[in-house]
Design an enzyme around this catalytic site. Sequence first.
Site, PDB file in Angstrom:
ATOM      1  N   ARG A   1     -12.191  -3.863   7.975  1.00  0.00           N
ATOM      2  CA  ARG A   1     -12.731  -3.828   6.608  1.00  0.00           C
ATOM      3  C   ARG A   1     -13.282  -5.192   6.223  1.00  0.00           C
ATOM      4  NH1 ARG A   1      -8.271  -0.351   5.476  1.00  0.00           N
ATOM      5  NH2 ARG A   1      -7.006  -1.960   4.511  1.00  0.00           N
TER       6      ARG A   1
ATOM      7  N   ASP B   1      -1.670  -2.042  -4.141  1.00  0.00           N
ATOM      8  CA  ASP B   1      -3.093  -2.039  -3.785  1.00  0.00           C
ATOM      9  C   ASP B   1      -3.680  -0.648  -4.033  1.00  0.00           C
ATOM     10  OD1 ASP B   1      -2.813  -4.623  -2.854  1.00  0.00           O
ATOM     11  OD2 ASP B   1      -3.026  -4.127  -0.737  1.00  0.00           O
TER      12      ASP B   1
ATOM     13  N   LYS C   1     -14.033  -4.923  -6.570  1.00  0.00           N
ATOM     14  CA  LYS C   1     -15.161  -3.982  -6.441  1.00  0.00           C
ATOM     15  C   LYS C   1     -14.731  -2.698  -5.727  1.00  0.00           C
ATOM     16  CE  LYS C   1     -18.857  -7.422  -6.234  1.00  0.00           C
ATOM     17  NZ  LYS C   1     -19.987  -7.980  -5.450  1.00  0.00           N
ATOM     18  N   GLY C   2     -13.888  -2.834  -4.699  1.00  0.00           N
ATOM     19  CA  GLY C   2     -13.497  -1.677  -3.887  1.00  0.00           C
ATOM     20  C   GLY C   2     -14.155  -1.754  -2.521  1.00  0.00           C
TER      21      GLY C   2
ATOM     22  N   THR D   1     -12.433 -11.453  -6.760  1.00  0.00           N
ATOM     23  CA  THR D   1     -13.800 -11.443  -6.241  1.00  0.00           C
ATOM     24  C   THR D   1     -14.165 -12.779  -5.615  1.00  0.00           C
ATOM     25  OG1 THR D   1     -16.115 -10.991  -6.796  1.00  0.00           O
ATOM     26  CG2 THR D   1     -14.837 -12.173  -8.462  1.00  0.00           C
ATOM     27  N   HIS D   2     -15.148 -12.731  -4.696  1.00  0.00           N
ATOM     28  CA  HIS D   2     -15.746 -13.959  -4.156  1.00  0.00           C
ATOM     29  C   HIS D   2     -17.203 -14.018  -4.573  1.00  0.00           C
ATOM     30  CE1 HIS D   2     -12.965 -11.902  -1.399  1.00  0.00           C
ATOM     31  NE2 HIS D   2     -12.314 -13.043  -1.467  1.00  0.00           N
TER      32      HIS D   2
ATOM     33  N   LYS E   1       0.870  -1.181   0.000  1.00  0.00           N
ATOM     34  CA  LYS E   1       0.000   0.000   0.000  1.00  0.00           C
ATOM     35  C   LYS E   1       0.908   1.233   0.000  1.00  0.00           C
ATOM     36  CE  LYS E   1      -4.205  -1.767   2.045  1.00  0.00           C
ATOM     37  NZ  LYS E   1      -3.824  -3.188   1.846  1.00  0.00           N
TER      38      LYS E   1
ATOM     39  N   GLN F   1     -10.748  -0.252  -9.012  1.00  0.00           N
ATOM     40  CA  GLN F   1     -11.959  -0.644  -8.273  1.00  0.00           C
ATOM     41  C   GLN F   1     -13.187  -0.354  -9.137  1.00  0.00           C
ATOM     42  OE1 GLN F   1     -10.488   2.320  -5.826  1.00  0.00           O
ATOM     43  NE2 GLN F   1     -10.127   1.066  -4.006  1.00  0.00           N
TER      44      GLN F   1
ATOM     45  N   ARG G   1      -5.163  -5.776 -11.162  1.00  0.00           N
ATOM     46  CA  ARG G   1      -6.171  -6.492 -10.376  1.00  0.00           C
ATOM     47  C   ARG G   1      -7.463  -5.671 -10.447  1.00  0.00           C
ATOM     48  NH1 ARG G   1      -4.776  -6.088  -4.411  1.00  0.00           N
ATOM     49  NH2 ARG G   1      -3.160  -7.607  -4.911  1.00  0.00           N
TER      50      ARG G   1
HETATM   51  C1  FAD Z   1      -7.112 -10.488  -3.794  1.00  0.00           C
HETATM   52  C2  FAD Z   1      -7.922  -9.283  -3.432  1.00  0.00           C
HETATM   53  C3  FAD Z   1      -7.304  -8.054  -3.335  1.00  0.00           C
HETATM   54  C4  FAD Z   1      -8.036  -6.902  -3.039  1.00  0.00           C
HETATM   55  N1  FAD Z   1      -7.426  -5.680  -3.080  1.00  0.00           N
HETATM   56  C5  FAD Z   1      -8.170  -4.569  -2.895  1.00  0.00           C
HETATM   57  C6  FAD Z   1      -7.619  -3.269  -3.074  1.00  0.00           C
HETATM   58  O1  FAD Z   1      -6.444  -3.102  -3.422  1.00  0.00           O
HETATM   59  N2  FAD Z   1      -8.415  -2.193  -2.863  1.00  0.00           N
HETATM   60  C7  FAD Z   1      -9.736  -2.330  -2.501  1.00  0.00           C
HETATM   61  O2  FAD Z   1     -10.432  -1.315  -2.343  1.00  0.00           O
HETATM   62  N3  FAD Z   1     -10.283  -3.554  -2.323  1.00  0.00           N
HETATM   63  C8  FAD Z   1      -9.544  -4.656  -2.507  1.00  0.00           C
HETATM   64  N4  FAD Z   1     -10.117  -5.886  -2.367  1.00  0.00           N
HETATM   65  C9  FAD Z   1     -11.459  -6.014  -1.712  1.00  0.00           C
HETATM   66  C10 FAD Z   1     -12.563  -5.913  -2.735  1.00  0.00           C
HETATM   67  O3  FAD Z   1     -12.636  -4.605  -3.237  1.00  0.00           O
HETATM   68  C11 FAD Z   1     -13.910  -6.275  -2.103  1.00  0.00           C
HETATM   69  O4  FAD Z   1     -14.162  -5.429  -1.056  1.00  0.00           O
HETATM   70  C12 FAD Z   1     -13.979  -7.701  -1.585  1.00  0.00           C
HETATM   71  O5  FAD Z   1     -13.316  -8.575  -2.436  1.00  0.00           O
HETATM   72  C13 FAD Z   1     -15.451  -8.149  -1.492  1.00  0.00           C
HETATM   73  O6  FAD Z   1     -16.043  -8.037  -2.760  1.00  0.00           O
HETATM   74  P1  FAD Z   1     -16.518  -9.301  -3.615  1.00  0.00           P
HETATM   75  O7  FAD Z   1     -16.203  -9.049  -5.036  1.00  0.00           O
HETATM   76  O8  FAD Z   1     -16.003 -10.543  -3.055  1.00  0.00           O
HETATM   77  O9  FAD Z   1     -18.119  -9.213  -3.532  1.00  0.00           O
HETATM   78  P2  FAD Z   1     -19.098  -9.205  -2.281  1.00  0.00           P
HETATM   79  O10 FAD Z   1     -20.454  -9.038  -2.888  1.00  0.00           O
HETATM   80  O11 FAD Z   1     -18.661  -8.231  -1.259  1.00  0.00           O
HETATM   81  O12 FAD Z   1     -18.928 -10.651  -1.698  1.00  0.00           O
HETATM   82  C14 FAD Z   1     -19.378 -11.799  -2.376  1.00  0.00           C
HETATM   83  C15 FAD Z   1     -19.578 -12.888  -1.340  1.00  0.00           C
HETATM   84  O13 FAD Z   1     -18.319 -13.233  -0.789  1.00  0.00           O
HETATM   85  C16 FAD Z   1     -18.399 -13.428   0.606  1.00  0.00           C
HETATM   86  N5  FAD Z   1     -17.529 -12.479   1.288  1.00  0.00           N
HETATM   87  C17 FAD Z   1     -16.959 -11.357   0.776  1.00  0.00           C
HETATM   88  N6  FAD Z   1     -16.155 -10.782   1.683  1.00  0.00           N
HETATM   89  C18 FAD Z   1     -16.226 -11.535   2.792  1.00  0.00           C
HETATM   90  C19 FAD Z   1     -15.613 -11.463   4.070  1.00  0.00           C
HETATM   91  N7  FAD Z   1     -14.738 -10.506   4.404  1.00  0.00           N
HETATM   92  N8  FAD Z   1     -15.908 -12.424   4.985  1.00  0.00           N
HETATM   93  C20 FAD Z   1     -16.755 -13.433   4.675  1.00  0.00           C
HETATM   94  N9  FAD Z   1     -17.374 -13.563   3.475  1.00  0.00           N
HETATM   95  C21 FAD Z   1     -17.111 -12.623   2.553  1.00  0.00           C
HETATM   96  C22 FAD Z   1     -19.844 -13.232   0.988  1.00  0.00           C
HETATM   97  O14 FAD Z   1     -20.473 -14.498   0.988  1.00  0.00           O
HETATM   98  C23 FAD Z   1     -20.418 -12.417  -0.142  1.00  0.00           C
HETATM   99  O15 FAD Z   1     -21.780 -12.664  -0.317  1.00  0.00           O
HETATM  100  C24 FAD Z   1      -9.417  -7.033  -2.733  1.00  0.00           C
HETATM  101  C25 FAD Z   1     -10.049  -8.266  -2.833  1.00  0.00           C
HETATM  102  C26 FAD Z   1      -9.333  -9.384  -3.191  1.00  0.00           C
HETATM  103  C27 FAD Z   1     -10.057 -10.680  -3.339  1.00  0.00           C
END
Ligand code: FAD
Length: 305
Positions: free
Chosen positions: A279, A125, A178-179, A217-218, A91, A154, A175
């Site tokens: 976060r 990041d 979503k953010g 993403t998850h 970061k 993001q 990468r």
């Molecule tokens: C490898 C990686 C690097 C990242 N780097 C950055 C970055 O540099 N800057 C930035 O702003 N963001 C970063 N993020 C975070 C990202 O922006 C999202 O906030 C985060 O990934 C959740 O978004 P999602 O796409 O998984 O969707 P979501 O809709 O938030 O999640 C989808 C599903 O995943 C599960 N889930 C998600 N998060 C969690 C949790 N913490 N605990 C338990 N279950 C969960 C839930 O079941 C949810 O329904 C990063 C994420 C990843 C995977």
Amino acid sequence: MKAVQKAISQILPVIPKPIVGFFAKNYIAGENLEDAVRVVKDLMAQGACATIDVLGEEVTEKEHSQKVAEMYHKVVHTIHEEKLDSTVSIKLTHMGLKIDKEFCYENVATLLQEAKKYNNLITIDMEDHTCTTDTLALFQRLRKDFDNVGTVLQSYMRRTINDINNLLPLKPNLRICKGIYNEPREIAYKDDFTINQNFTYAIEKLLSENSYVGIATHDERLVWEAFRIIDKYNLNKDQYEFQMLLGVDTQLRRIILNEGHKLRVYVPFGKEWFAYSTRRLKENPHIAGHVMKAAFRRFLGKKAS
Ligand SMILES: Cc1cc2nc3c(=O)[nH]c(=O)nc-3n(C[C@H](O)[C@H](O)[C@H](O)COP(=O)(O)OP(=O)(O)OC[C@H]3O[C@@H](n4cnc5c(N)ncnc54)[C@H](O)[C@@H]3O)c2cc1C
């Protein structure tokens, strides 16, 4: 989901740190580099690779950032020595961005030089909107001299389509996520549908123009969108990777790996775990009730004693 995040944001500041730590421990490898090494080896045994992050951000003193940079040098060397399949994530506010941009540039450039010796990649990041312009400017400057640097866009940011167009000539390693920061509406989309559309648009645009993309993403709908795009452009496995956070949806991780895709897990370690952990907890749809209950039990316990 938004309501859950709001509720957790409101209660977290009054929750005792040990309780936050208890619920956040799955998201973090541990306090020391050895913990990260152990976790990465375990991930490798499962067929995944990693990116190691030293926890911390918003540093206000040069000496502190210098120590952070030293730790990152150690991380780069350890990855090489231990033969870890891992890149490194940093970061910029940890490396001194808010102290002095030139100092931060030097810190990162020196680290990139070191990582280059071992053919390793450093991903910058993306932090909140106060850092976006500076982060991309620094990335563009570094990219002129280094091919082992990547960064993050993001999909909640309104500027992301423009940023992609500006970065594309550099053939960036990006990468897409979503953010996570709570941004004002003037700057960031607020509804999930548009954020997801923008995510899909971003990965399709980048992949169709031969950029290397980390699909972070998850969200299973977005994973499916990625599968659709990979199929549409007949992409090879070395043109993209999926990325997930440590401690989140290990079942989806296995599914993606079993389908033969490359998957990188973000492995943070260090003593400054609080900001990162809060976060993550805000994003966990199941956590609010547990945290509240634990805090309440602790409160009752203290009263009784
Ligand atoms: C490898 C990686 C690097 C990242 N780097 C950055 C970055 O540099 N800057 C930035 O702003 N963001 C970063 N993020 C975070 C990202 O922006 C999202 O906030 C985060 O990934 C959740 O978004 P999602 O796409 O998984 O969707 P979501 O809709 O938030 O999640 C989808 C599903 O995943 C599960 N889930 C998600 N998060 C969690 C949790 N913490 N605990 C338990 N279950 C969960 C839930 O079941 C949810 O329904 C990063 C994420 C990843 C995977």
